[in-house]
Design an enzyme around this catalytic site. Structure first.
Site, PDB file in Angstrom:
ATOM      1  N   ASP A 345      70.775 -51.421 -29.317  1.00 44.30           N
ATOM      2  CA  ASP A 345      70.909 -51.806 -30.731  1.00 44.30           C
ATOM      3  C   ASP A 345      70.611 -51.183 -31.657  1.00 44.30           C
ATOM      4  O   ASP A 345      69.349 -50.407 -31.740  1.00 44.30           O
ATOM      5  CB  ASP A 345      70.159 -53.284 -30.573  1.00 44.30           C
ATOM      6  N   GLU A 374      74.687 -48.358 -31.124  1.00 44.80           N
ATOM      7  CA  GLU A 374      75.073 -48.498 -32.551  1.00 44.80           C
ATOM      8  C   GLU A 374      74.411 -47.359 -33.390  1.00 44.80           C
ATOM      9  O   GLU A 374      73.075 -47.250 -33.685  1.00 44.80           O
ATOM     10  CB  GLU A 374      74.535 -49.749 -33.288  1.00 44.80           C
TER      11      GLU A 374
END
Length: 659
Positions: A345, A374
């Site tokens: 994340d 990400e």
């Protein structure tokens, strides 16, 4: 990675009749210290790193919640902030906490950041014999073998979403074992749960955060509660609300392993979504701060906590002990739970060195493990941009893959603007963003990078370093985004746009990624941020599978096509540049040819045409071709040939080939 070597040395030394204490004291450098629980039937060793603690207590309990302590004992102080305590006897099943004295005050109790099992709500850790939690056949369990991540077809799901609907047919809705319960049926006798995953043909499931998190009160599971889980509490323990009994620490460990094995037995790998970058809205009383106040987080020069996560704080992966924790944690999940991959994340919050160490170390554990994340942050950070694991810095992370927001928003429009449209929904001048995604965000001579939506230059070294996707748990579902941005379009047109968007994803050279339920036109009733919304919004409504059976068939055929034809997942950027040539590219139309048995494909030449226009397109083709895909039809077992000219239906993909 000296500390990982040390763990191996520690185990070897103990087998040579040296005590754990002797080995521990001989390696007083905290980066090389073993801070995990060391259990045996004869004794258990507890360890903690707390450099600013004045005293540290170890508190033993009978249960995971409630009741007075059975015993409280002071831990022994060692050099460099290391604390230790060995307690004799077989403590398997006993619960414990640590408590430190800091600046003259006793802080709250903590299970410790290296806890491997916890009681209800994760407030107390438990001494556990992990061997007793292994399901039958665990020693030979393993996931699928892949050489490059773009061989995977990733299906992102939330444990609860898949089976909580009243018509999922599950006897354990919302649970680990409910996900892998075979034979479950939904409306009209459709397959649900793990049988649906098998029917789809996906190779890997991506589980939204499934470690112990704060948001769900495990003592009140009869009440309505939902959360994605991006608020970590105990990073090395499965979440208790998905288990059959969150009060018994060993149950969640055992059932999580049973889930993994059941998926592996179906040939499906399992990816864990990890959130090492922040601890959500909990800061002062996070387990990190209750152990080493202030150390594990980043701060601005004025001392204020930084917040690149936009969730209240950010951890400092560039600090040695945080890097140690992240590395050892992912290795623990890989070894103890047989994970096949990790999704990071807001990976851009982490530093490049840490992420490279993560990828290298995991490949040493199992070469089939892959890492992606990400490549951005949610806000600014004190970590210099050139050190961040950002999408723009991917060339410095050659073993890692990042999400391509270029193709995502190029296909459907910006996720931040409801009315924004993309290639499939009628936007002008979106072709270069989609083309960049088609080639996996590598350097390709036919792409005008200045015209790409977010990247003005290629950022991937090899095509598999780019995740091709059009929707995920964040923002609108694909169906909802198309509905909100094209209110003037008919339902039939919305469905065609939806299918075309993921047809482009599934034939792109990057790594294919599908949001759970996209194959049945999943809707969240227009909600774009459902992280804590009720099941009525987040659940997979299995009636949609029955109602949208033709859409489902289209998605299944896309997956079959990609698996059958390696030309759509080349691993080499040099081969891709040599063998993929864009042909006619106009507003609402992209076509290209893949030539010369690319990546060992059994088709010599492949011609792909994406028509995003609302009218059919007549397209001139040189020579004679066999049809693979035309409209909704996939010609796997049928022969249909065309030559010189083809008619590509509106809002559709056409693929033809030569043997």
């Amino acid at each position: 990675m000296l500390h990982l070597f040390f763990i191996s040395a520690l185990l070897n030394s103990c087998s040579e009749n040296k005590s754990v204490q002797e080995v521990f004291e001989a390696n007083a450098d905290p980066v090389n210290a073993n801070l995990w629980l060391a259990y045996s039937k004869e004794s258990t060793r507890f360890s903690l790193w707390s450099p600013t603690a004045q005293e540290v207590r170890l508190i033993l309990y009978e249960n995971g919640d409630g009741g007075a302590p059975l015993r409280t004992t002071n831990m022994e102080s060692g050099p460099n902030g290391l604390w230790k305590k060995t307690v004799g006897g077989d403590l398997n099943g006993a619960y414990y906490t640590f408590q430190i004295k800091y600046n003259g005050e006793w802080l709250n109790e903590s299970p410790g950041i290296y806890a491997q099992a916890v009681g209800v709500n994760g407030n107390r850790a438990m001494v556990i014999d992990l061997n007793q939690t292994n399901p039958k056949g665990w020693e030979t369990d393993k996931g699928p073998e892949i050489k490059h991540i773009n061989e995977a077809i990733i299906y992102e799901l939330h444990i609860r979403d898949l089976t909580i609907h009243r018509e999922s047919g599950s006897s354990m809705p919302g649970k680990y074992l409910g996900l892998v319960e075979s034979g479950t049926k939904g409306p009209g006798g459709i397959a649900t749960g793990i049988d649906h995953l098998t029917e789809m043909g996906v190779t890997h499931v991506h589980l939204l955060p499934t470690y112990d998190h704060y948001a769900i009160d495990e003592t009140k599971l009869d009440s309505a509660q939902f959360n994605w889980g991006y608020d970590p509490k105990n990073y090395n323990v499965p979440e208790g609300s998905f288990s059959s009994d969150p009060y018994k620490a060993e149950v969640r460990v055992k059932e999580f392993k049973e889930m993994i094995k059941a998926l592996h037995d179906r040939g499906i790998g399992v990816i864990l979504d990890v959130v090492y970058n922040h601890t959500g809205g909990v800061h002062e009383n996070s387990n990190f701060n209750l152990e080493a106040p202030g150390y594990y987080y980043r701060h601005w020069e004025d001392g204020k906590p930084s917040d690149a996560s936009a969730c209240g704080n950010e951890t400092a992966s560039d600090k040695e002990m945080m890097r140690k924790f992240i590395l050892e944690s992912v290795v623990y999940w890989a070894k103890e739970y047989h994970m096949d991959g990790f999704r990071f994340d807001l990976m851009g919050i982490h530093d490049i060195t840490t992420m490279n160490d993560v990828a290298t170390t995991l490949k040493e554990v199992d070469p089939n493990i892959f890492v992606y994340g990400e490549g951005w942050t949610a806000a600014d950070s004190p970590l210099p941009i050139e050190q961040r694991a950002l999408k723009k810095n991917m060339k410095m992370m050659p073993q890692i893959t990042a999400f391509s927001d270029d193709i995502r928003d190029g296909l459907k429009g910006s996720v931040f603007e409801d009315e924004s449209t993309g290639f499939v929904s009628g936007a002008a001048n979106s072709e270069e963003s989609v083309k960049m995604g088609i080639v996996g965000c590598i350097e390709h001579p036919q792409i005008d990078y200045i015209s790409v939506n977010y990247s003005d230059e290629p950022w991937a070294i090899e095509p598999w370093q780019s995740i091709s996707y059009v929707s995920c748990h964040d923002n609108h579902t694909l169906y909802d985004k198309l509905k909100v941005s094209r209110k003037d379009a008919s339902e039939a047109e919305i469905i065609q746009m939806d299918k075309l968007a993921n047809a482009i994803v599934m034939t792109s050279q990057g790594t294919a990624f599908i949001h759970a339920g996209a194959e049945m036109l999943r809707t969240k009733n227009g909600n774009h941020n459902s992280y804590n919304l009720p099941d009525s919004i987040n659940q997979i409504d299995w009636n949609l599978k029955l109602a949208n059976a033709k859409v489902l068939d289209y998605y299944k055929n896309l997956i079959t096509l990609r698996k059958l034809h390696p030309a759509f997942r080349m691993s080499s950027s040099d081969e891709l540049r040599e063998k993929l040539e864009f042909k006619k590219v106009e507003n609402g139309l992209i076509s290209y040819q893949i030539s010369d048995f690319a990546n060992g494909d059994n088709w010599k030449n492949i011609y792909v045409i994406h028509n995003a226009r609302t009218n059919p397109v007549k397209y001139d083709l040189p020579g004679e071709w066999e049809v693979a895909v035309l409209g909704d039809t996939f010609y796997f077992d049928k022969n249909k040939s065309v030559k010189e000219e083809v008619k590509v239906p509106a809002l559709s993909m056409m693929i033809v080939y030569q043997k």
